[in-house]
Design an enzyme around this catalytic site. Structure first.
Site, short mmCIF file in Angstrom:
data_model
loop_
_atom_site.label_atom_id
_atom_site.label_comp_id
_atom_site.label_asym_id
_atom_site.label_seq_id
_atom_site.Cartn_x
_atom_site.Cartn_y
_atom_site.Cartn_z
N LYS A 216 51.65 35.62 34.11
CA LYS A 216 50.79 34.54 33.27
C LYS A 216 49.80 35.76 32.74
O LYS A 216 48.99 35.97 33.55
CB LYS A 216 50.31 33.51 34.23
CG LYS A 216 50.08 32.26 33.53
CD LYS A 216 49.08 32.43 32.20
CE LYS A 216 47.89 32.11 32.95
NZ LYS A 216 46.77 32.31 31.75
N GLY B 168 41.12 35.96 41.14
CA GLY B 168 40.04 35.55 39.91
C GLY B 168 39.09 34.75 40.70
O GLY B 168 38.55 34.94 41.85
N SER B 169 38.75 33.59 40.22
CA SER B 169 37.53 32.72 40.63
C SER B 169 38.25 31.77 41.78
O SER B 169 39.36 31.46 41.94
CB SER B 169 37.07 31.87 39.59
OG SER B 169 38.20 31.05 39.20
N GLU C 91 43.07 36.18 45.93
CA GLU C 91 41.99 36.74 46.36
C GLU C 91 40.80 36.36 45.47
O GLU C 91 40.80 36.53 44.17
CB GLU C 91 42.16 38.20 46.01
CG GLU C 91 41.45 39.17 46.76
CD GLU C 91 40.74 40.25 45.54
OE1 GLU C 91 41.06 40.94 45.05
OE2 GLU C 91 39.29 39.76 45.47
N GLY D 226 39.63 28.55 40.22
CA GLY D 226 40.99 28.98 39.91
C GLY D 226 42.13 28.92 41.00
O GLY D 226 43.01 28.31 41.12
N CYS E 62 34.98 42.79 42.52
CA CYS E 62 35.20 41.88 43.63
C CYS E 62 34.27 42.27 45.16
O CYS E 62 33.95 41.71 45.70
CB CYS E 62 36.75 41.16 44.12
SG CYS E 62 37.76 42.65 43.71
N GLU F 213 28.89 33.40 45.00
CA GLU F 213 28.95 34.72 44.33
C GLU F 213 28.40 34.63 42.82
O GLU F 213 28.82 33.50 42.08
CB GLU F 213 30.13 35.08 44.13
CG GLU F 213 30.82 36.16 43.61
CD GLU F 213 32.43 36.53 43.08
OE1 GLU F 213 32.66 37.59 43.40
OE2 GLU F 213 32.97 35.47 42.76
P1 NAP Z 1 39.77 32.34 36.47
O1 NAP Z 1 38.90 31.59 35.87
O2 NAP Z 1 40.03 32.15 38.15
O3 NAP Z 1 41.13 32.71 35.98
C1 NAP Z 1 42.21 33.71 36.56
C2 NAP Z 1 43.34 33.22 35.98
O4 NAP Z 1 43.83 32.04 36.60
C3 NAP Z 1 43.46 33.13 34.37
O5 NAP Z 1 44.89 33.45 34.02
C4 NAP Z 1 43.32 31.52 34.24
O6 NAP Z 1 44.00 30.91 33.10
C5 NAP Z 1 44.16 31.06 35.53
N1 NAP Z 1 43.49 29.82 36.13
C6 NAP Z 1 42.17 29.41 36.57
N2 NAP Z 1 41.85 28.37 36.87
C7 NAP Z 1 43.05 27.62 36.63
C8 NAP Z 1 43.75 26.38 37.07
N3 NAP Z 1 42.95 25.36 37.30
N4 NAP Z 1 44.85 25.95 36.65
C9 NAP Z 1 45.72 26.99 36.16
N5 NAP Z 1 45.42 28.39 35.95
C10 NAP Z 1 44.11 28.74 36.26
O7 NAP Z 1 38.99 34.06 36.51
P2 NAP Z 1 38.70 34.78 35.11
O8 NAP Z 1 38.75 33.99 33.78
O9 NAP Z 1 39.45 36.10 35.51
O10 NAP Z 1 37.08 35.31 35.49
C11 NAP Z 1 36.27 34.05 35.50
C12 NAP Z 1 35.46 34.19 36.96
O11 NAP Z 1 36.36 34.62 38.25
C13 NAP Z 1 34.46 35.25 36.89
O12 NAP Z 1 33.13 35.02 36.22
C14 NAP Z 1 34.14 35.50 38.46
O13 NAP Z 1 33.30 34.77 39.05
C15 NAP Z 1 35.62 35.30 38.95
N6 NAP Z 1 36.42 36.67 39.30
C16 NAP Z 1 36.48 37.01 40.57
C17 NAP Z 1 37.36 38.17 40.76
C18 NAP Z 1 37.16 38.70 42.30
O14 NAP Z 1 37.52 39.61 42.36
N7 NAP Z 1 36.51 37.95 43.20
C19 NAP Z 1 37.96 38.74 39.79
C20 NAP Z 1 37.70 38.26 38.61
C21 NAP Z 1 37.05 37.15 38.17
P3 NAP Z 1 43.26 30.83 31.62
O15 NAP Z 1 42.27 31.57 31.52
O16 NAP Z 1 44.48 31.06 30.82
O17 NAP Z 1 42.95 29.28 31.74
#
Ligand code: NAP
Length: 524
Positions: free
Chosen positions: A183, A240-241, A264, A244, A301, A392
């Protein structure tokens, strides 16, 4: 040339008319690329194709799969400057980082290829039959690991190459024998498309089945959710978050057939600085931590988001130097206005909490999306009283906690959620003096470091990049290093199976020459 189309096996597809664009955070403008959001029909097509491909791909030899992974690495390299330029445009990250991450991505693919060539990763165990055993004969039982089936990968925003389209999740799943559907991350879909085309070329060159890899575009949640709900998807990899990761984890568990989601998620990576380290090299550590906290605009991360010590003049001097050093560094652009927005919101929220002092805040003029490094200080008691301070804040941000004594330091660690890493700064005597603190930290983390910085994750067999919840959904596994392959397999036992019909890894003659556990002893 970036087409913006979905890649369903060997075919480019644009059946829908919903589009989105990626964004250049440095110029603060959309890029020229337009992407077509995958439709339900395209999602289903990609999964059905992956499911068909699985029937063939699962039985392809390790040597051939290794050739596929090595070909992907070469094809990624062959993308040349177009890949580097697209990466920089879509992430705002510098060229050096892009080149380094490309090297790491190729290195990961090659590490899995080497694992497959060696072959012992399948953990073959052989216990032959004992027909004459008394009082009951014993059956011939042999066990090894088998791929689960099609895997859906959600790449990370902060690693457009190494944790995305052909990153660790994809490389490990393909190595295990699982077709992959990515995705695409909406912040770097152009980078993702280029890498996807490299994977498809490599699959065709090395004779892999159509559907072994697909890449679906999406800027909303629906595509990802449909993929996770699809009955023919058998596992999910996510970086990611917390929000998510947990949304997808819950969805996967509500299916008629629940499937594993290896997510993760967040971590604040606590660092404990003992008085011995403050005394011997407090200023040196302060300088090193200023760079670690701001590296890549703090979008790692493993970013050290929490520094804990015992209060006193030396702890104050450490906090002061860290604040001074961090403000000397030139702040850089974050990946996307949304990430910048969340960073600003998070740091403002924590800065306003009871008992918190802002000891460093970059106040000079900056361009759009540039993250201002921030350091907060709080007492152990206030930290213990407010769980919000554990949150975080993704960016160049850290909270220093001054505890009244070692017992309070231990209590703070005891109250922390699971983390990817934990770090001890001290000397060897501290292991006896502060044994409880060290033990408590170890119980909370996937990787524990001595006298170092947690940023910079080595890709090797001994790496653990995971940790107790909420750092990851399953602390028994890692998403970095060759052990990541174990997420995508399950053990199967063969009982009294005819030798010639057994998988080669389990046959009497050991035709693969791999290390196996035979009757309790390792042999090859
Ligand atoms: P994210 O919001 O968790 O999104 C990651 C992926 O998952 C995206 O492709 C997103 O799709 C999808 N997604 C998120 N929520 C979803 C849901 N409820 N249903 C279906 N798909 C979902 O993370 P991000 O956009 O990469 O970054 C945003 C935040 O995540 C950062 O500000 C940070 O806090 C955190 N982050 C943490 C790490 C880590 O290593 N711990 C790494 C990266 C980011 P769409 O965007 O297409 O909606």
């Amino acid at each position: 040339m970036i087409s913006g189309k979905n890649i369903i096996g060997n075919k480019l597809s644009k059946q829908g008319d919903v589009t989105y664009k990626t964004f250049n955070p440095k110029t603060n403008k959309e890029t020229d690329f337009t992407f077509y959001e995958a439709t339900s029909v395209e999602i289903n097509e990609a999964v059905e194709l992956a499911s068909e491909a699985y029937k063939v791909y699962k039985d392809i030899s390790g040597i051939k799969k290794a050739g596929f992974l090595e070909a992907i690495a070469l094809e990624i390299e062959a993308l040349g400057d177009e890949l580097i330029e697209t990466y920089c445009k879509e992430s705002g990250l510098p060229e050096g980082r892009a080149r380094g991450e490309r090297g790491r991505t190729m290195g990961q693919l090659r590490a899995f290829a080497a694992l497959l060539k060696e072959g012992s990763w399948v953990e073959a165990v052989i216990e032959k039959g004992q027909p004459d055993r008394e009082p009951m004969p014993k059956a011939d039982i042999r066990k090894m690991l088998f791929p689960l089936g099609p895997v859906v990968v959600f790449g990370a925003s902060n690693f457009p190459l190494a944790f995305s389209t052909a990153g660790g999740d994809t490389a490990s799943a393909l190595a295990a024998g699982c077709p992959v559907i990515v995705k695409s991350h909406p912040m770097h879909s152009g980078t993702g498309e280029l890498v996807s085309m490299a994977i498809i070329k490599a699959a065709q060159q090395t004779g892999m089945p159509n559907g072994v890899f697909s890449n679906l575009n999406s800027s909303g949640f629906e595509v990802g959710q449909q993929l996770v709900k699809h009955p023919k998807v058998k596992a999910v990899g996510f970086t990611g978050s917390l929000h998510g990761g947990m949304a997808l984890y819950k969805l996967a568990n509500e299916r008629d057939e629940p499937i594993p989601v290896f997510a993760e998620m967040g971590s604040i990576n606590p660092v404990v600085i003992f008085p011995s380290a403050l005394e011997a090299s407090g200023q040196v550590w302060a300088t090193k931590y200023a760079s670690s906290i701001t590296m890549g605009a703090g979008q790692f991360c493993t970013n050290p988001g929490l520094v804990l010590g015992i209060k006193g003049e030396q702890m104050d001097a450490f906090a002061k130097t860290l604040s001074q050093e961090i403000l000397k560094l030139e702040p850089t652009s974050m990946l996307h206005p949304n990430i910048y927005g969340k960073y600003t919101e998070g740091k403002n929220d924590l800065s306003g909490q009871d008992g918190v002092t802002v000891i460093a805040d970059y106040t000079k003029e900056t361009s759009a999306n540039v993250a201002r490094p921030t350091i907060l200080k709080v007492s152990g008691a206030k930290f213990l009283a407010n769980a919000k301070l554990h949150k975080e804040v993704f960016g160049p941000f850290s909270v220093i906690v001054s505890c009244k004594d070692a017992a309070q330091l231990e209590e703070v660690l005891n109250n922390l959620e699971g983390q990817l890493t934990g770090t001890i700064l001290g000397n060897e005597k501290d292991f006896a003096t502060y044994g409880n603190v060290v033990d408590t930290l170890q119980s909370r983390v996937g990787r524990i470091l001595f006298n170092g910085v947690p940023t910079g994750v080595e890709v090797c067999s001994s790496m653990v990049h995971g940790g107790p919840f909420p750092a990851s959904t399953d602390a028994r596994f890692t998403s970095v290093g060759t052990s990541a392959i174990k997420r995508w397999v399950r053990p199967v036992s063969f009982q009294d199976w005819p030798n010639k019909f057994l998988p080669k890894a389990l046959q009497d003659e050991n035709p693969l020459g791999i290390v196996r556990l035979e009757e309790g002893s390792y042999t090859n």
